[in-house]
Write an enzyme that holds these catalytic residues in place. Structure first.
Site, PDB file in Angstrom:
ATOM      1  CG  MET A 205      -1.291  -8.658  -6.227  1.00 50.29           C
ATOM      2  SD  MET A 205      -0.215  -7.953  -7.507  1.00 50.29           S
ATOM      3  CE  MET A 205       0.598  -9.451  -8.071  1.00 50.29           C
TER       4      MET A 205
ATOM      5  CB  ILE B  28      -7.176  -9.831 -14.041  1.00 50.33           C
ATOM      6  CG1 ILE B  28      -5.632  -9.925 -13.982  1.00 50.33           C
ATOM      7  CG2 ILE B  28      -7.614  -9.293 -15.401  1.00 50.33           C
ATOM      8  CD1 ILE B  28      -5.031 -10.874 -14.982  1.00 50.33           C
ATOM      9  CG  LEU B  29     -10.509  -4.787 -12.058  1.00 54.71           C
ATOM     10  CD1 LEU B  29     -10.545  -3.271 -12.219  1.00 54.71           C
ATOM     11  CD2 LEU B  29     -11.316  -5.212 -10.832  1.00 54.71           C
TER      12      LEU B  29
ATOM     13  N   GLY C 274       0.777  -1.248   0.000  1.00 52.87           N
ATOM     14  CA  GLY C 274       0.000   0.000   0.000  1.00 52.87           C
ATOM     15  C   GLY C 274       0.802   1.287   0.000  1.00 52.87           C
ATOM     16  CB  SER C 275       4.335   2.221  -0.654  1.00 52.84           C
ATOM     17  OG  SER C 275       4.575   1.784  -1.964  1.00 52.84           O
ATOM     18  CG  ASN C 276       2.179   3.240  -5.753  1.00 55.26           C
ATOM     19  OD1 ASN C 276       2.624   4.278  -6.250  1.00 55.26           O
ATOM     20  ND2 ASN C 276       2.777   2.067  -5.889  1.00 55.26           N
TER      21      ASN C 276
ATOM     22  CG  HIS D 242       3.075  -2.358 -15.174  1.00 54.69           C
ATOM     23  ND1 HIS D 242       2.626  -3.561 -14.661  1.00 54.69           N
ATOM     24  CD2 HIS D 242       4.126  -2.655 -15.980  1.00 54.69           C
ATOM     25  CE1 HIS D 242       3.375  -4.544 -15.163  1.00 54.69           C
ATOM     26  NE2 HIS D 242       4.280  -4.021 -15.960  1.00 54.69           N
TER      27      HIS D 242
ATOM     28  CG  ASN E 216      -2.417  -1.021 -12.984  1.00 51.70           C
ATOM     29  OD1 ASN E 216      -2.355  -1.104 -11.753  1.00 51.70           O
ATOM     30  ND2 ASN E 216      -1.701  -1.800 -13.782  1.00 51.70           N
TER      31      ASN E 216
ATOM     32  CG  ASP F  22       0.033  -4.740 -16.947  1.00 55.72           C
ATOM     33  OD1 ASP F  22      -0.694  -4.147 -16.145  1.00 55.72           O
ATOM     34  OD2 ASP F  22       0.759  -5.696 -16.626  1.00 55.72           O
TER      35      ASP F  22
END
Ligand code: GRF
Length: 195
Positions: free
Chosen positions: A94, A96-97, A19-21, A113, A111, A149
């Site tokens: 982690m 995929i929607l 959770g750093s972002n 990446h 997102n 991505d």
């Protein structure tokens, strides 16, 4: 997209781990000029360290059981609607929607990446960049589409790969730029009227 211009954005951040972002986005949301509010945090992992930031900052958060994806996404969509979310930021999420989720949400999904897309979609980006003896790596913020991505790039930033870099040191350098890149990408989409 146009309807988001010029007003405060309600954001939901999806996480699975550290959770750093998420933390960098929370910090950004608190500065005076910021036009964003983090209203909702979604995770598939009850052990996600990022949940601590949600709790500390009193942000609504939900742990979603992902054993049945369809039901999980249905529940998430309900929370997004109830909280009037304008934008989703995936930050180390982690899962995929599904394309049905992306279609139903209607608003943009972003997102971050850890590579210079289109290079190194998927996992182990730093290892692959070092193995290929790339001179640069970096991070990318992009729109999410059903293809992993692969959505339109909003912003990218490079870092040099030194001969002495290992997967670990490179990951650290890239993460540092990610924390500035995500807020900048949001600022960018708020200024632009079309994508
Ligand atoms: C980041 O490297 C991000 O680019 C990738 O997953 C990692 C998440 O890190 N998608 P954190 O949970 O935000 O610290």
């Amino acid at each position: 997209m146009e309807k988001l211009i010029g007003r405060n954005l309600n954001i939901s951040v999806f996480i699975s781990g550290r959770g750093s972002n998420l933390l960098s986005l929370i910090k950004y949301s608190k500065i005076k000029k910021s036009k964003i509010k983090i209203n909702l945090i979604i995770t598939n992992n009850k052990f996600s360290k990022g949940l601590e930031f949600a709790k500390k900052n009193k942000i609504k958060n939900y742990i979603i059981n992902y054993s049945k994806k369809k039901e999980a996404e249905h529940k998430i969509l309900e929370y997004l609607r109830k909280n009037k979310i304008d934008l989703i930021c995936l930050a180390g999420f982690m899962k995929i929607l599904s394309s049905s989720f992306i279609k139903k949400f209607k608003n943009p999904i972003l997102n971050i990446h850890p590579s210079l897309l289109p290079r190194y979609k998927g996992l182990n980006t730093h290892r692959r960049a070092i193995e290929n003896k790339d001179k640069f790596s970096g991070a990318t913020v992009h729109f999410v589409t059903p293809k992993l991505d692969s959505g339109k790039i909003i912003l990218q930033k490079k870092v040099r790969i030194l001969k002495s870099d290992t997967e670990k040191t490179l990951a650290k350098k890239v993460l540092k730029i990610e924390h500035k890149l995500y807020p900048s990408a949001i600022e960018k989409i708020l200024k632009k009227s079309s994508f």
